[in-house]
Design an enzyme around this catalytic site. Structure first.
Site, PDB file in Angstrom:
ATOM      1  N   ASP A   1       0.876  -1.160   0.000  1.00  0.00           N
ATOM      2  CA  ASP A   1       0.000   0.000   0.000  1.00  0.00           C
ATOM      3  C   ASP A   1       0.921   1.219   0.000  1.00  0.00           C
ATOM      4  O   ASP A   1       2.128   1.104   0.217  1.00  0.00           O
ATOM      5  CB  ASP A   1      -0.950   0.000   1.204  1.00  0.00           C
ATOM      6  N   TRP A   2       0.340   2.381  -0.245  1.00  0.00           N
ATOM      7  CA  TRP A   2       1.171   3.577  -0.431  1.00  0.00           C
ATOM      8  C   TRP A   2       1.773   4.008   0.915  1.00  0.00           C
ATOM      9  O   TRP A   2       1.122   4.626   1.730  1.00  0.00           O
ATOM     10  CB  TRP A   2       0.351   4.682  -1.089  1.00  0.00           C
TER      11      TRP A   2
END
Ligand code: BGC
Length: 752
Positions: free
Chosen positions: A269-270
């Site tokens: 995920d970012w």
């Protein structure tokens, strides 16, 4: 003859190996020889790559892309959110929108709505249409669908997921992924795993039993991998048993890549990557967004400082990490390219076309759930002489804006008010906003720009003039509502809606509520409305879909994909207190300050899923806690009767058959649901669990036969004593009905 076929064989082989044959077919074709050719090509590419080039394939080069290898003609990879539409173009280096004028798309309904359709073939159409839009926007990876389980109504992101039941989510996610990937666009199922709340998502540590992990939280991911062959999967922000889930020894390395044999790419995920060694060794393949946790921080040369960039290269060069590790990652990212953008005949896709709008409208109308309909309040006829007052902010508020990464920029969005105005040509529609909240912005609650008293006074005046009130309210896609980044803080309706409803009721009793939320809310006001439609976030065609159902053009057939507890404490996770949700800092457990989680959030929170497997209706059923509305519940404008219900055994499965008669006076559709429970189990069991369902369309006065086959193996529980599934012998109860709390017949089966 022999000479000709030998020659043909020779030509075909040469074509296949040199890549002159349609590359996409080679890449997408699952037959061994084709995938052997692709794997051989990948091997030969790997042998040509420098270590620097290999490492560059394992991390971002911009917010949403990774580098290619120009000298070898290997393209970049481009990704885009998200689960229910392709997000507008984001800038290269920060979260700001790039301001393009050619990136508007169709907004499809959010996934709670898709789940409510209980219609897997519609999920496939949804996936196909969405994949076409992604391809039109030149995206290789679509960052969705999300299948985190609905554990509490507080999770700000529930609207993006497919509800509380692992079986339903599995059945819906598989065709969605197959539909997207049919376009040569990778789906990226997320967030793996246990990201079941947004509050403190970056640091919260989840403790959950192996049994609940395997029975509740993993099945939809497992189905995505083993049944749909999803090409990518996104790690989550949170920790599990003390380790970050994005590079987790048990989750990503052992279960995902080992037990399930996942051959695709794990994307972080970012900003969910935290450690080079763990990322390298526990199976992360592409690192995205590090240092940009959604708040927009970035530094010079940022991408080369990623955990899977220079630090990874250094560890490879000095031998701390073997080269086979990076080769495995590169093999996966090249495989992803062969599956997506390294194909000669990739079509251009399409967006905003009628077919996509039709899919969006059909999902929206099939997903709307009729929760209450006293005195046949709905459908409302379009009659001359009647006045319908549409009151409430959600009648005109955009619900594609806000919510976080799933925010969309649709070419158009039909509001409920517009949809009703276009549908009702004879009745008079009047409108008043009634209440207002602030604009939807990320991570911030803005005040309403309007005066609440004036709005209320005006709405009461409008209500007095009407024959029928349609109150269009609910939640919004804003911070602390239905949105990424944090959770809700209250179970009640916000922005003074309860008071407004009460005041309206005092002047006009004929009120129907059209509720736009992605979550359950408390309903002390339920007695004061005649009708209630759960309308979700429906995207571009929202207003048309709502008008279709309100007018009776479409007979509602949606069923709830999660339970609505009467009060928040009736929810399993919440009932165990802050140690279960939202978590506490164990080092400060005796410190009174920890009790005020708002002003003193824990630095290192941990939470224990104390309810174990008893999530959602499993809890309500087993503990005898009546919900306001039960999982699987939803009314119709007609009535159905299930009859001749019986069960037949095969060797490894059993089949439930029944007749479904439409006994009312409107064509409609019903969802037959089969739940199974184990009597006298050696372990704690939920009273019953969904094991099969089938949606069937039945015209008025007609009867259809439905049969649902269930594998006996699906009745197994995850036995922690053997770390495996265990099918207990003995008696099981089979419950057949049209809602988890409306069972027409209970039957017994025996597994020997
Ligand atoms: C979200 C992901 C999303 C990513 C990229 C993260 O904050 O959790 O779901 O795909 O951002 O926008």
């Amino acid at each position: 003859m022999i000479k000709v076929s030998k020659f043909l064989c020779f030509v075909l082989t040469i074509l296949a190996i040199t890549g002159c044959k349609n590359d996409k077919e080679v890449a997408l074709n699952t037959n061994t020889s084709s995938s052997e050719i692709v794997e051989a090509k990948i091997d030969s590419i790997i042998s040509l790559l420098t270590l620097e080039e290999k490492v560059a394939l394992c991390h971002a080069q911009s917010k949403f892309s990774t580098k290619g290898v120009e000298r070898l003609g290997i393209p970049e990879i481009w990704m885009a959110d998200g689960p229910h539409g392709v997000r507008a173009e984001i800038s290269w280096d920060d979260w700001a929108y790039a301001g393009w004028t050619n990136d508007s798309i169709t907004a499809f309904p959010a996934l709670t709505c898709l789940a409510s359709t209980f219609n897997p073939s519609l999920a496939e159409q949804f996936g196909v249409a969405l994949g076409e839009e992604a391809k039109y926007r030149k995206k290789d990876v679509l960052l969705g669908p999300g299948v985190n389980i609905y554990r509490t109504p507080m999770n700000g992101r529930n609207f993006e997921y497919m509800g509380e039941d692992p079986f339903l989510a599995s059945k819906m996610v598989v065709p969605y992924i197959q539909g997207v990937q049919r376009n040569g666009v990778a789906a990226c199922v997320k967030h793996f795993a246990l990201n079941n709340q947004e509050r403190w998502r970056d640091e919260v540590n989840v403790e959950v039993s192996d049994r609940a992990l395997h029975e509740i939280y993993l099945p939809a991911f497992k189905a995505a991998v083993t049944e749909a062959n999803v090409w990518s999967i996104m790690g989550a922000y949170n920790k599990f048993r003390g380790q970050y889930t994005t590079h987790h020894e048990l989750l990503t390395k052992q279960i995902l890549k080992g037990d399930w044999g996942f051959d695709g790419v794990v994307v972080s995920d970012w900003s969910s990557t935290h450690n080079t060694m763990e990322a390298a060794l526990n199976g992360l393949d592409i690192e995205m967004g590090t240092g940009t946790d959604g708040l927009g921080t970035t530094t010079a040369n940022h991408y080369s400082n990623y955990f899977l960039a220079n630090p990874f290269l250094k560890a490879l060069k000095n031998g701390e990490i073997p080269e086979s590790i990076v080769d495995d990652k590169v093999r996966r990212v090249l495989r992803l390219r062969y599956r997506t953008n390294m194909s000669n005949n990739r079509s251009l896709g399409r967006a905003n076309n009628k077919e996509h709008h039709d899919v969006a409208r059909q999902v929206a109308t099939e997903g709307i759930v009729l929760l209450k309909n006293d005195n046949n309040f709905f459908p409302i006829k379009d009659e001359t002489g009647i006045t319908i007052a549409v009151i409430g902010e959600n009648a005109t508020r955009s619900m594609t804006k806000g919510g976080g990464s799933s925010e969309l920029k649709p070419k158009f969005e039909v509001s409920p008010l517009q949809g009703l105005q276009e549908r009702y040509k004879n009745a008079k529609i009047i409108h008043s906003m009634g209440y207002a909240s602030g604009a939807s912005v990320y991570d911030n609650v803005l005040p309403s720009p309007y005066d609440a008293d004036s709005l209320r006074t005006k709405a009461i005046e409008v209500a007095k003039q009407a024959d029928i009130i349609l109150f269009v309210g609910g939640l919004t896609k804003s911070h602390l509502q239905d949105s990424e980044g944090d959770d809700r803080r209250q179970y009640q309706l916000p922005f003074g809606q309860e008071e407004l409803l009460r005041d309206i009721k005092n002047v006009n009793k004929n009120v129907g509520f059209v509720m736009l939320t992605g979550n359950a809310v408390e309903m002390p006001w339920l007695d004061s409305v005649e009708g209630l439609l759960q309308s979700w976030y429906l995207g571009s065609m929202a207003g048309h879909a709502i008008a279709d159902v309100i007018s009776g053009n479409v007979n509602p057939s949606g069923k709830l994909p999660f339970s609505f507890p009467k009060k928040l404490e009736d929810n399993a996770a919440i009932s165990f207190g802050p140690e279960s949700y939202p978590g506490v800092d164990l080092t400060r457990i005796n410190d009174n300050a920890t009790l005020n989680l708002e002003s003193n959030p824990p630095v290192s929170p941990t939470q224990e899923y104390k309810e174990g497997i008893l999530v959602g209706y499993r809890w309500h059923d087993t503990k005898n806690i009546e919900p306001q509305f039960a999982f699987g519940y939803g009314l119709s404008y007609t009535s159905f009767e299930l009859s001749d219900i019986r069960v037949d055994h095969q060797d490894d499965s059993f089949t439930v058959t029944c007749g479904v008669a439409n006994t009312g006076d409107m064509d409609g559709a019903e969802v037959v649901q089969v739940y199974v429970g184990k009597t006298d189990s050696k372990v704690q069991r939920a009273l019953k669990e969904l094991k099969g369902f089938s949606k069937v369309k039945v015209n008025k006065g007609e009867k259809q036969s439905v049969s649902i086959t269930i594998d006996k193996a699906d009745l197994a529980f995850y036995d922690e004593s053997i770390s495996d599934w265990n099918l207990e012998k003995g008696d099981y109860e089979v419950y057949v009905g049209n809602a988890s709390n409306n069972i027409s017949k209970k039957l017994n089966i025996r597994i020997n």
